[in-house]
Design a protein around this motif. Structure first.
Motif, PDB file in Angstrom:
ATOM      1  N   PRO A 269      20.330  -1.969 -37.854  1.00 23.29           N
ATOM      2  CA  PRO A 269      19.463  -0.883 -38.324  1.00 23.29           C
ATOM      3  C   PRO A 269      18.029  -1.344 -38.558  1.00 23.29           C
ATOM      4  O   PRO A 269      17.766  -2.537 -38.697  1.00 23.29           O
ATOM      5  N   LEU A 270      17.128  -0.387 -38.620  1.00 20.97           N
ATOM      6  CA  LEU A 270      15.733  -0.657 -38.913  1.00 20.97           C
ATOM      7  C   LEU A 270      15.360   0.050 -40.211  1.00 20.97           C
ATOM      8  O   LEU A 270      15.601   1.243 -40.357  1.00 20.97           O
TER       9      LEU A 270
ATOM     10  N   CYS B  60      12.479  -7.382 -30.036  1.00 17.15           N
ATOM     11  CA  CYS B  60      12.813  -6.960 -31.387  1.00 17.15           C
ATOM     12  C   CYS B  60      11.562  -6.538 -32.158  1.00 17.15           C
ATOM     13  O   CYS B  60      11.523  -5.486 -32.804  1.00 17.15           O
ATOM     14  N   LEU B  61      10.522  -7.355 -32.089  1.00 19.85           N
ATOM     15  CA  LEU B  61       9.300  -7.055 -32.822  1.00 19.85           C
ATOM     16  C   LEU B  61       8.574  -5.841 -32.260  1.00 19.85           C
ATOM     17  O   LEU B  61       8.010  -5.042 -33.011  1.00 19.85           O
ATOM     18  N   VAL B  62       8.580  -5.703 -30.958  1.00 23.47           N
ATOM     19  CA  VAL B  62       7.934  -4.534 -30.352  1.00 23.47           C
ATOM     20  C   VAL B  62       8.669  -3.257 -30.757  1.00 23.47           C
ATOM     21  O   VAL B  62       8.046  -2.218 -31.004  1.00 23.47           O
ATOM     22  N   ALA B  63       9.986  -3.328 -30.832  1.00 25.36           N
ATOM     23  CA  ALA B  63      10.758  -2.160 -31.252  1.00 25.36           C
ATOM     24  C   ALA B  63      10.352  -1.729 -32.657  1.00 25.36           C
ATOM     25  O   ALA B  63      10.208  -0.537 -32.941  1.00 25.36           O
ATOM     26  N   ALA B  64      10.139  -2.694 -33.538  1.00 24.21           N
ATOM     27  CA  ALA B  64       9.690  -2.367 -34.892  1.00 24.21           C
ATOM     28  C   ALA B  64       8.255  -1.841 -34.879  1.00 24.21           C
ATOM     29  O   ALA B  64       7.926  -0.863 -35.557  1.00 24.21           O
ATOM     30  N   GLN B  65       7.411  -2.487 -34.090  1.00 25.87           N
ATOM     31  CA  GLN B  65       6.010  -2.060 -34.006  1.00 25.87           C
ATOM     32  C   GLN B  65       5.884  -0.637 -33.497  1.00 25.87           C
ATOM     33  O   GLN B  65       5.050   0.139 -33.960  1.00 25.87           O
ATOM     34  N   GLN B  66       6.715  -0.273 -32.537  1.00 27.38           N
ATOM     35  CA  GLN B  66       6.629   1.047 -31.936  1.00 27.38           C
ATOM     36  C   GLN B  66       6.984   2.164 -32.917  1.00 27.38           C
ATOM     37  O   GLN B  66       6.649   3.318 -32.697  1.00 27.38           O
TER      38      GLN B  66
ATOM     39  N   GLY C  76      -0.405   0.010 -45.507  1.00 25.73           N
ATOM     40  CA  GLY C  76       0.498  -1.112 -45.308  1.00 25.73           C
ATOM     41  C   GLY C  76       1.888  -0.639 -44.967  1.00 25.73           C
ATOM     42  O   GLY C  76       2.244   0.527 -45.162  1.00 25.73           O
ATOM     43  N   GLY C  77       2.691  -1.545 -44.427  1.00 20.79           N
ATOM     44  CA  GLY C  77       4.064  -1.225 -44.085  1.00 20.79           C
ATOM     45  C   GLY C  77       4.875  -2.476 -43.863  1.00 20.79           C
ATOM     46  O   GLY C  77       4.342  -3.539 -43.536  1.00 20.79           O
ATOM     47  N   LYS C  78       6.169  -2.345 -44.080  1.00 21.54           N
ATOM     48  CA  LYS C  78       7.098  -3.449 -43.848  1.00 21.54           C
ATOM     49  C   LYS C  78       8.283  -2.898 -43.080  1.00 21.54           C
ATOM     50  O   LYS C  78       8.865  -1.881 -43.454  1.00 21.54           O
ATOM     51  N   TYR C  79       8.657  -3.575 -41.978  1.00 20.95           N
ATOM     52  CA  TYR C  79       9.705  -3.100 -41.079  1.00 20.95           C
ATOM     53  C   TYR C  79      10.676  -4.252 -40.854  1.00 20.95           C
ATOM     54  O   TYR C  79      10.276  -5.329 -40.406  1.00 20.95           O
ATOM     55  N   VAL C  80      11.936  -4.026 -41.190  1.00 15.70           N
ATOM     56  CA  VAL C  80      12.919  -5.104 -41.115  1.00 15.70           C
ATOM     57  C   VAL C  80      14.117  -4.663 -40.275  1.00 15.70           C
ATOM     58  O   VAL C  80      14.546  -3.512 -40.330  1.00 15.70           O
ATOM     59  N   THR C  81      14.639  -5.598 -39.502  1.00 14.15           N
ATOM     60  CA  THR C  81      15.870  -5.424 -38.724  1.00 14.15           C
ATOM     61  C   THR C  81      16.697  -6.697 -38.904  1.00 14.15           C
ATOM     62  O   THR C  81      16.207  -7.680 -39.468  1.00 14.15           O
ATOM     63  N   PRO C  82      17.936  -6.725 -38.418  1.00 15.34           N
ATOM     64  CA  PRO C  82      18.723  -7.957 -38.572  1.00 15.34           C
ATOM     65  C   PRO C  82      18.106  -9.174 -37.902  1.00 15.34           C
ATOM     66  O   PRO C  82      18.335 -10.305 -38.354  1.00 15.34           O
TER      67      PRO C  82
END
Length: 574
Positions: A134-135, A205-211, A222-228
């Motif tokens: 999950p994100l 993985c990082l691009v998926a969060a960035q998108q 600001g923002g924080k985006y985390v995945t496994p």
């Protein structure tokens, strides 16, 4: 072109939480299996977590340990933020271990993002597996004053950091930096991956969060985006020690230019006629022309005929030599069945790469270690030696690298933008497919075959027909079932083309008469599983910009949504 596409339709199904950064850090207790409090699995888990938080040998903040065997085996991954000290890391892991066992008391698989570290464990194999779901997203509640200016700083900063982090080693994939931002502010950003991923997987993985940023938290400070498998964060205040930033390089390297709205190529300049030659007047020159021209003309015709005959013979000889050479090369790629059988492990399913028009393709290895691709013809296949040789020659000639593929995607998009938006009459192609895209010598695509096209007046948005024409696999469901067509019909076909170009696989449909998984189903399955790196054609992955490929996959999936309303308009594709 693919940079601005935002995959909200996918992430809304994955997002468990969008909340201000002051809220409690998230966790997930997976319902994939349970254990009892006095079980061997529980004992192994407690032992494993204790060993991680007390380990003093690892000083780089990444742990991937296992304990137990068979059904009682526990696999665990822990990652501390790259700028944290070993003591800070162990303190965070100790607290997160205790917390996770409290909130997930009997689940065999769980994950938490606790402060500056993440911890996960599972009964399944999780090492070296990229998982972007999950994100979770958190945002700073304050807004920026200049959203466009802020994004123009944020996007290239994250692009640079993603590239730096992805190119890290097996113990550290981490990058941070700060840059000046609008309104006399400084923008601080940080990205990281679990270092058991390869460069491409980390980038994905990082691009998926960035998108997801524009859909979740556009305009926030600001923002924080985390995945496994990865996380990123940015703020307008220093949330890390600025001393941790790498010193700037001695010579600045300009960031890659951002894709701009495509402009249709200018019309070719008009052909200029050569000015007429000025001849001298007078009866004497006119008389000489009457006598001399027939003689000279006859000589020119004879000489020209001889030159043409010579040229045609020479060209034929060259073509014959070239054909023989090409066929010779293709002959060298044919081996006896025994050799091929050994090379492919008796055509093992584990070595199956995919399916072509005439049969399945397998990977293999010759005795000298050379890797090969082997096509095994299916029953009833009409392919023979001539077709096989032609296919080998074609593959040798026209194997496309990513730069060419991206150029083709952009070219098709420009052409469709013109047909739909810039032409005096709106043109719906209705049969957009690979065979209707022609490539010139410079690999510039041209949309062809307008035999099924329909013209719309400027204010017309859709049409209907009782006679559905087109190619199954490229036609959207509303057209196949109800005969409804619109600009969004071509958008769907374009999405299929993009996914074909990225994956190197041909789309199939139930009408193909095969029990093979279709391209769209295959892409969606890997997308939802977080295994998008498997989608890219292996022949281009080694030299491909991962961020660009990921964005093109996003474009393709946006365009092939079943719901017409969810497909993006052309202006949003650029």
């Amino acid at each position: 072109m693919c940079r601005s596409i935002l995959p909200f339709f996918f992430y809304l199904s994955l997002l468990h939480l969008i909340t201000p950064t002051a809220q409690r850090e998230p966790y997930v207790c997976y319902e994939t299996g349970n254990y009892t409090s006095n079980s061997t699995y529980r004992a192994n888990l407690e032992s494993l977590l204790a060993s991680m938080s007390s380990n003093t040998d690892i000083d780089y903040g990444f742990y991937n340990f296992s304990a137990g065997e068979n059904s009682d085996k526990v696999n665990s991954i822990a990652l501390c933020r790259g700028d944290r000290t070993p003591d800070e890391c162990r303190t965070c892991l100790n607290a997160s271990s205790y917390d996770l066992l409290q909130v997930c008391p009997n689940q065999k698989e769980a994950i938490t993002w606790y402060g500056d570290c993440s911890l996960r464990y599972s009964h399944r194999s999780i090492f070296g597996v990229m998982e972007s779901s999950p994100l979770y997203a958190f945002y700073n509640t304050a807004n920026v004053s200049d959203v466009e200016g802020f994004n123009q700083v944020l996007r290239p900063l994250l692009d640079r950091l993603i590239k730096r982090a992805a190119s890290g080693n097996s113990t550290r994939k981490f990058a941070l930096a700060s840059v000046p931002a609008p309104a006399f502010q400084t923008l601080y950003a940080l990205v990281e991956c679990t270092p058991d991923l390869d460069e491409l997987e980390c980038s994905y993985c990082l691009v998926a969060a960035q998108q997801f940023i524009p859909q979740c938290c556009d305009g926030k400070q600001g923002g924080k985006y985390v995945t496994p498998s990865c996380d990123l964060r940015y703020e307008v205040y220093p949330f890390y020690d600025p001393a941790a930033e790498a010193p700037p390089p001695s010579t600045s390297t300009p960031s890659p230019p951002q894709p701009q709205q495509p402009v249709l190529p200018p019309s070719p300049p008009p052909i200029k006629a050569l000015p007429p030659t000025e001849g001298k007047g007078g009866n004497s020159s006119r008389t000489a022309l009457v006598i001399v021209v027939p003689i000279v003309l006859s000589g020119v015709v004879i000489i020209s005929f001889c030159i043409c005959v010579f040229y045609l013979r020479l060209r034929k000889q060259r073509e014959e030599v070239e054909t023989v050479d090409q066929i010779g090369r293709s002959e060298s790629l044919q081996f006896d069945f025994g050799t091929i059988r050994v090379a492919t492990g008796d055509f093992s399913d584990a070595n199956k790469l995919g399916k072509g028009g005439f049969g399945f393709v397998y990977k293999g290895a010759l005795p000298n270690g050379k890797e090969i691709a082997v096509k095994r013809l299916s029953k009833g296949s009409a392919q023979g030696d001539p077709e096989f040789k032609n296919e080998v020659i074609s593959n040798q000639k026209y194997k496309l690298n990513w730069e060419m593929r991206y150029k083709i995607i952009e070219g098709i998009a420009r052409g469709l933008l013109y047909l739909h938006e810039d032409s005096q009459l709106r043109i719906i192609h209705r049969d957009l497919k690979a065979s209707n895209i022609l490539l010139d010598k410079d690999m510039t695509p041209k949309i062809a075959d307008f035999g099924t096209a329909r013209l719309f007046v400027r204010d017309q948005t859709q049409g209907n027909t009782n006679r559905v024409v087109g190619t199954y696999g490229y036609m959207p469901p509303e057209y196949v079932i109800h005969g409804n067509f619109s600009v969004k019909s071509d958008v769907f076909s374009f999405g299929v083309l993009v996914l074909e170009i990225v994956t190197g696989r041909k789309n199939t449909s139930p009408r193909d008469g095969e029990n093979e998984e279709g391209l769209l189903s295959y892409v969606w399955k890997n997308w939802r599983a977080g295994t998008t790196s498997k989608l890219v054609d292996p022949s281009v992955t080694s030299t491909s910009p991962a961020t660009q490929i990921m964005r093109c996959i996003h474009v393709g999936l946006l365009c092939v949504q079943e719901n017409v309303a969810n497909r993006p308009p052309w202006r949003q594709l650029f």
